[in-house]
Design a protein around this motif. Structure first.
Motif, PDB file in Angstrom:
ATOM      1  N   SER A 162      -8.716   9.739  -4.484  1.00 42.71           N
ATOM      2  CA  SER A 162      -7.821  10.219  -5.542  1.00 42.71           C
ATOM      3  C   SER A 162      -6.489  10.660  -4.937  1.00 42.71           C
ATOM      4  CB  SER A 162      -8.454  11.401  -6.296  1.00 42.71           C
ATOM      5  OG  SER A 162      -9.710  11.039  -6.827  1.00 42.71           O
ATOM      6  N   ALA A 163      -6.561  11.443  -3.866  1.00 43.56           N
ATOM      7  CA  ALA A 163      -5.340  11.961  -3.241  1.00 43.56           C
ATOM      8  C   ALA A 163      -4.480  10.828  -2.695  1.00 43.56           C
ATOM      9  CB  ALA A 163      -5.712  12.944  -2.126  1.00 43.56           C
ATOM     10  N   VAL A 164      -5.119   9.854  -2.041  1.00 45.55           N
ATOM     11  CA  VAL A 164      -4.353   8.755  -1.440  1.00 45.55           C
ATOM     12  C   VAL A 164      -3.767   7.839  -2.516  1.00 45.55           C
ATOM     13  CG1 VAL A 164      -4.594   6.637  -0.061  1.00 45.55           C
ATOM     14  CG2 VAL A 164      -5.461   8.818   0.804  1.00 45.55           C
ATOM     15  N   ALA A 165      -4.535   7.568  -3.557  1.00 48.89           N
ATOM     16  CA  ALA A 165      -4.011   6.705  -4.626  1.00 48.89           C
ATOM     17  C   ALA A 165      -2.759   7.327  -5.242  1.00 48.89           C
ATOM     18  CB  ALA A 165      -5.081   6.480  -5.693  1.00 48.89           C
ATOM     19  N   VAL A 166      -2.756   8.644  -5.366  1.00 47.09           N
ATOM     20  CA  VAL A 166      -1.589   9.340  -5.924  1.00 47.09           C
ATOM     21  C   VAL A 166      -0.444   9.353  -4.899  1.00 47.09           C
ATOM     22  CG1 VAL A 166      -0.732  11.586  -6.705  1.00 47.09           C
ATOM     23  CG2 VAL A 166      -2.918  10.724  -7.564  1.00 47.09           C
ATOM     24  N   ALA A 167      -0.770   9.705  -3.653  1.00 44.11           N
ATOM     25  CA  ALA A 167       0.269   9.831  -2.620  1.00 44.11           C
ATOM     26  C   ALA A 167       0.928   8.495  -2.302  1.00 44.11           C
ATOM     27  CB  ALA A 167      -0.339  10.438  -1.352  1.00 44.11           C
ATOM     28  N   ALA A 168       0.169   7.389  -2.392  1.00 44.91           N
ATOM     29  CA  ALA A 168       0.693   6.072  -2.025  1.00 44.91           C
ATOM     30  C   ALA A 168       1.149   5.273  -3.259  1.00 44.91           C
ATOM     31  CB  ALA A 168      -0.362   5.292  -1.246  1.00 44.91           C
ATOM     32  N   ASN A 169       1.327   5.951  -4.380  1.00 49.03           N
ATOM     33  CA  ASN A 169       1.801   5.304  -5.619  1.00 49.03           C
ATOM     34  C   ASN A 169       0.890   4.166  -6.087  1.00 49.03           C
ATOM     35  OD1 ASN A 169       3.913   7.065  -5.365  1.00 49.03           O
ATOM     36  ND2 ASN A 169       5.471   5.515  -4.894  1.00 49.03           N
ATOM     37  N   LEU A 170      -0.421   4.405  -6.020  1.00 50.90           N
ATOM     38  CA  LEU A 170      -1.370   3.397  -6.510  1.00 50.90           C
ATOM     39  C   LEU A 170      -1.907   3.780  -7.890  1.00 50.90           C
ATOM     40  CD1 LEU A 170      -3.360   2.895  -3.166  1.00 50.90           C
ATOM     41  CD2 LEU A 170      -1.274   1.725  -3.929  1.00 50.90           C
ATOM     42  N   CYS A 171      -1.341   4.822  -8.482  1.00 50.44           N
ATOM     43  CA  CYS A 171      -1.642   5.242  -9.853  1.00 50.44           C
ATOM     44  C   CYS A 171      -0.652   6.355 -10.188  1.00 50.44           C
ATOM     45  CB  CYS A 171      -3.085   5.753  -9.987  1.00 50.44           C
ATOM     46  SG  CYS A 171      -3.474   7.179  -8.947  1.00 50.44           S
ATOM     47  N   LEU A 172      -0.561   6.693 -11.459  1.00 45.80           N
ATOM     48  CA  LEU A 172       0.363   7.766 -11.861  1.00 45.80           C
ATOM     49  C   LEU A 172      -0.308   9.131 -11.768  1.00 45.80           C
ATOM     50  CD1 LEU A 172       1.902   5.973 -14.974  1.00 45.80           C
ATOM     51  CD2 LEU A 172       3.093   6.472 -12.825  1.00 45.80           C
ATOM     52  N   GLY A 173      -1.631   9.123 -11.681  1.00 47.19           N
ATOM     53  CA  GLY A 173      -2.410  10.347 -11.562  1.00 47.19           C
ATOM     54  C   GLY A 173      -3.860   9.942 -11.428  1.00 47.19           C
ATOM     55  N   ALA A 174      -4.686  10.884 -10.980  1.00 45.98           N
ATOM     56  CA  ALA A 174      -6.097  10.541 -10.780  1.00 45.98           C
ATOM     57  C   ALA A 174      -6.976  11.722 -11.160  1.00 45.98           C
ATOM     58  CB  ALA A 174      -6.355  10.158  -9.317  1.00 45.98           C
ATOM     59  N   THR A 175      -8.205  11.401 -11.560  1.00 46.23           N
ATOM     60  CA  THR A 175      -9.183  12.462 -11.753  1.00 46.23           C
ATOM     61  C   THR A 175      -9.831  12.762 -10.404  1.00 46.23           C
ATOM     62  OG1 THR A 175     -11.140  11.084 -12.148  1.00 46.23           O
ATOM     63  CG2 THR A 175      -9.732  11.549 -14.052  1.00 46.23           C
ATOM     64  N   ALA A 176     -10.290  13.997 -10.270  1.00 48.61           N
ATOM     65  CA  ALA A 176     -10.963  14.407  -9.048  1.00 48.61           C
ATOM     66  C   ALA A 176     -11.929  15.521  -9.408  1.00 48.61           C
ATOM     67  CB  ALA A 176      -9.936  14.892  -8.022  1.00 48.61           C
ATOM     68  N   THR A 177     -12.741  15.934  -8.428  1.00 46.42           N
ATOM     69  CA  THR A 177     -13.633  17.073  -8.646  1.00 46.42           C
ATOM     70  C   THR A 177     -13.563  17.975  -7.424  1.00 46.42           C
ATOM     71  OG1 THR A 177     -15.540  15.967  -7.660  1.00 46.42           O
ATOM     72  CG2 THR A 177     -15.274  15.743 -10.047  1.00 46.42           C
ATOM     73  N   ASP A 178     -13.931  19.234  -7.630  1.00 41.08           N
ATOM     74  CA  ASP A 178     -13.756  20.249  -6.595  1.00 41.08           C
ATOM     75  C   ASP A 178     -14.955  21.192  -6.642  1.00 41.08           C
ATOM     76  OD1 ASP A 178     -12.887  22.644  -5.224  1.00 41.08           O
ATOM     77  OD2 ASP A 178     -10.814  21.955  -5.418  1.00 41.08           O
ATOM     78  N   THR A 179     -15.747  21.196  -5.562  1.00 40.43           N
ATOM     79  CA  THR A 179     -16.911  22.072  -5.467  1.00 40.43           C
ATOM     80  C   THR A 179     -16.661  23.190  -4.460  1.00 40.43           C
ATOM     81  OG1 THR A 179     -18.305  20.187  -6.029  1.00 40.43           O
ATOM     82  CG2 THR A 179     -19.417  22.068  -5.051  1.00 40.43           C
ATOM     83  N   GLY A 180     -15.868  22.871  -3.414  1.00 34.79           N
ATOM     84  CA  GLY A 180     -15.530  23.884  -2.411  1.00 34.79           C
ATOM     85  C   GLY A 180     -14.099  23.739  -1.907  1.00 34.79           C
ATOM     86  N   GLY A 181     -13.374  22.801  -2.516  1.00 37.90           N
ATOM     87  CA  GLY A 181     -12.004  22.536  -2.069  1.00 37.90           C
ATOM     88  C   GLY A 181     -11.637  21.071  -2.181  1.00 37.90           C
ATOM     89  N   SER A 182     -12.528  20.289  -2.781  1.00 38.62           N
ATOM     90  CA  SER A 182     -12.417  18.826  -2.779  1.00 38.62           C
ATOM     91  C   SER A 182     -11.238  18.251  -3.551  1.00 38.62           C
ATOM     92  CB  SER A 182     -13.696  18.206  -3.344  1.00 38.62           C
ATOM     93  OG  SER A 182     -14.706  18.204  -2.376  1.00 38.62           O
ATOM     94  N   ILE A 183     -10.527  19.074  -4.326  1.00 33.25           N
ATOM     95  CA  ILE A 183      -9.259  18.618  -4.910  1.00 33.25           C
ATOM     96  C   ILE A 183      -8.102  19.172  -4.078  1.00 33.25           C
ATOM     97  CG2 ILE A 183      -7.676  18.891  -6.863  1.00 33.25           C
ATOM     98  CD1 ILE A 183     -10.088  18.872  -8.743  1.00 33.25           C
ATOM     99  N   ARG A 184      -8.182  20.457  -3.767  1.00 30.32           N
ATOM    100  CA  ARG A 184      -7.016  21.139  -3.174  1.00 30.32           C
ATOM    101  C   ARG A 184      -6.790  20.778  -1.707  1.00 30.32           C
ATOM    102  NH1 ARG A 184      -9.626  26.416  -4.302  1.00 30.32           N
ATOM    103  NH2 ARG A 184     -11.393  25.014  -4.574  1.00 30.32           N
ATOM    104  N   GLN A 185      -7.867  20.604  -0.939  1.00 28.75           N
ATOM    105  CA  GLN A 185      -7.697  20.282   0.484  1.00 28.75           C
ATOM    106  C   GLN A 185      -7.100  18.879   0.663  1.00 28.75           C
ATOM    107  OE1 GLN A 185      -9.910  18.118   2.258  1.00 28.75           O
ATOM    108  NE2 GLN A 185      -9.965  18.819   4.386  1.00 28.75           N
TER     109      GLN A 185
END
Lengths: 493, 95
Positions: A162-185
């Motif tokens: 999700s993070a790479v697809a957003v950072a490398a312009n492979l989508c306009l946004g992505a869904t993600a999930t976070d149990t201990g930091g999995s979105i923010r890290q």
């Protein structure tokens, strides 16, 4: 014409409504970009035909003046969200051929609002990992590289795809999930924005379960405004998840651009951990200065049980995981490896289907829940968890609006650098993010600058329960103060 | 406290995960490393502290006791590795 993949989600939305380009053009531009970015391994399944069909429908709506909130917005979906008729694997061998006959509530909300699905994104197996190296599809590669080096770096995890697809312009946004930091890290490692909302803000229905009392969905985007737009559609009450709150979803975008004047921002002294690089300390100081200059009051606070959050997490999360993953038995769905009887079939199936990190956590979870050990481990951890939550409640009682901390204890590391040794070394990546899950609070990671190797670093804001709006307000002020980040040249395409 | 090889085998069996003899030593090391890390929780004074049962202070919602879904065996079985006549198929369990 500008490259349609480099637009922010908000710019794409506004441009679509102004008829500057079409939803099909947006979809096609992203499909082409994904095609060229195979080296990053961000997508594990592409759905270009679905994307074009959804975009064509969006164009009809746009033409008729009936645009929904996310009409024509091309998104990537973490492969932890079940998508009806589209293979969903959690990046595990045990689900390698699983095609759900139902749709997760969060993704259903996005399609209801007109978004377009580009495909499924890579993640650590069952979201267990901090580097996206445990996926059965192989590691995701960060678009970022250290200055003067072409060594491949991890994007963080578990939402690395999700993070790479957003950072490398492979989508306009992505869904993600976070149990201990999995979105923010991973957001911090790749220079993007990621928010984990309050536990209960998004429905967990249809998300492959890891640790049910900690799991929460959220968006990854390139700007704070984009995260606000996407979260508004993802969030909302769902009777199918009994922990999902029945509370109106605010128009988060309205919080973007508000002033932080008079707000109290807490700085917890316990987040100054031993061995923290000077650059992280400096970044944190810079964040404090930005908010002070914008009129916020900076207040030193104490969250005394911070250091116990990570050890308590490594009891609670594996315990819940071992229970949740008991369902993978080779009977109802997923991989089956036969044995001489059903017991051997279970053992063979789970041995072949789970990767090393998943096995490790299931075993730890089974151990801490086993007869005679429950009180010493699980019960104690749940009591410590109460204390961690109480620390935050005390701070908020003092009038603190949000807490500012570093997002990670370091910048991204190399693929293979930390995955071979002591598992605890990898776990330490989540030392600043995990407290937020333990207390069920909202947390956002915002890019705040580059380190001396030109790698992105992020700051984290932690908010009061269900006060995501303050995080968007303060996060936007930090984003403005930090200025635009120079994104990496596309060496992968 | 550290765990021995026999405990690793027992836990793996409880978790229904087959482990080969060659894996035991590594798993034992990993588990002891994690258990050593969580050991520090013993320092915390938890006297009189209630264990967390719900992270948000909410009452679990009640709903009417009625059927809301179901009746679609084909969908339920579509991902099963083996089925017969609308049922899951497993190796013989009872002699």
């Amino acid at each position: 014409m500008t490259d349609l993949t480099s637009l922010t989600l908000a710019e794409a939305r506004d441009g679509l409504r102004a008829k500057k380009f079409s939803a099909v053009e947006i979809a096609d531009a992203h499909i082409a970009a994904i095609e060229k970015a195979k080296a990053l391994n961000a997508y594990v399944l592409e759905t270009p035909e679905k994307a074009r069909a959804m975009a064509a429908e969006s164009d009809k709506r746009l033409k008729a003046g009936e645009a929904r909130p996310l009409e024509g917005i091309a998104l990537g979906v973490k492969d932890l969200f079940t998508t009806e008729g589209v293979r969903t694997t959690a990046c595990s061998k045990i689900l390698e051929n699983f095609v759900p006959p139902y749709e997760s509530t969060v993704t259903a909300n996005l399609w209801r609002d007109g978004a377009v699905m580009l495909g499924k994104l890579n993640n650590d197996e069952f979201a267990m990992g901090s580097s996206n190296e445990t996926s059965v599809f192989g590691p995701v590669v960060s678009p970022w590289q250290r200055k003067g080096s072409n060594a491949k770096l991890v994007p963080g995890g578990s939402s690395g795809g999700s993070a790479v697809a957003v950072a490398a312009n492979l989508c306009l946004g992505a869904t993600a999930t976070d149990t201990g930091g999995s979105i923010r890290q991973p957001a911090a490692f790749t220079g993007i924005v990621g928010i984990k909302p309050t536990y209960g803000r998004c429905s967990r229905w249809g998300i492959v379960a890891f640790a049910s009392s900690l799991d929460q969905a959220g968006p990854c985007t390139r700007t704070v405004r984009d995260a606000a737009i996407l979260l508004r559609s993802m969030a909302g009450h769902d009777p199918k998840d009994s922990t999902c709150i029945d509370m109106e979803v605010p128009d988060y975008e309205k919080a973007v651009g508000k002033s932080v004047k008079g707000m109290k921002i807490g700085i917890p002294k316990e987040y100054r951990v031993e061995g923290m690089p000077a650059e992280i300390e400096k970044l944190w100081e810079r964040g404090r200065a930005w908010l002070k200059n914008a009129g916020a009051e900076i207040v030193d606070i104490s969250l005394p049980h911070t250091k116990y959050a990570l050890p308590a997490y490594y009891i609670v999360a594996p315990a819940e995981a071992s229970s949740n993953l008991a369902r993978y038995d080779g009977v109802r769905y997923g991989l089956r490896v036969p044995g001489k009887d059903i017991l051997e079939q279970y053992e063979n199936t789970r041995s072949a289907g789970f990767g090393a990190e998943v096995k490790r956590r299931v075993l730890i979870g089974t151990y801490v829940l086993s007869a005679g050990y429950y009180d010493a481990y699980y019960l104690r951890a749940q009591k410590v968890r109460s204390l961690i939550k109480r620390d935050f409640e005390e701070a908020f009682k003092q009038g603190i609006h949000a807490v500012l901390t570093p997002a990670t204890p370091s910048a991204a590391f190399g693929i293979g650098e930390k995955s071979g040794g002591d598992p605890v070394e990898m776990y330490l990546n989540d030392v600043f993010t995990v407290t937020v899950n333990m207390a069920g609070l909202p947390g956002i990671a915002v890019p705040a600058g580059l380190d001396s190797f030109s790698l992105p670093l992020g700051l984290q804001l932690i908010g009061r329960p269900f006060d995501e709006e303050t995080l968007f307000t303060v996060g936007h002020v930090m984003e403005q103060a930090a200025g635009p980040i120079k994104r990496p040249d596309p060496w992968w395409s | 406290m550290s765990i021995d090889a026999a405990t690793v085998r027992r836990i793996a069996h409880l978790a229904r995960i087959k482990v080969e003899d060659g894996e035991i030593e590594r798993l034992q090391g990993d588990m002891n490393s994690i258990l050593g890390f969580v050991e520090q929780l013993k320092e915390v004074n938890i006297d009189g502290v209630e264990p967390m049962t719900s992270v948000t202070p909410m009452k679990l919602p009640m709903r009417e006791d009625k059927v809301t879904d179901g009746g679609d065996a084909k969908k339920v079985l579509m991902n099963a590795p083996a089925t017969e006549e609308g049922f899951y198929l497993v190796p013989k369990v009872v002699e």
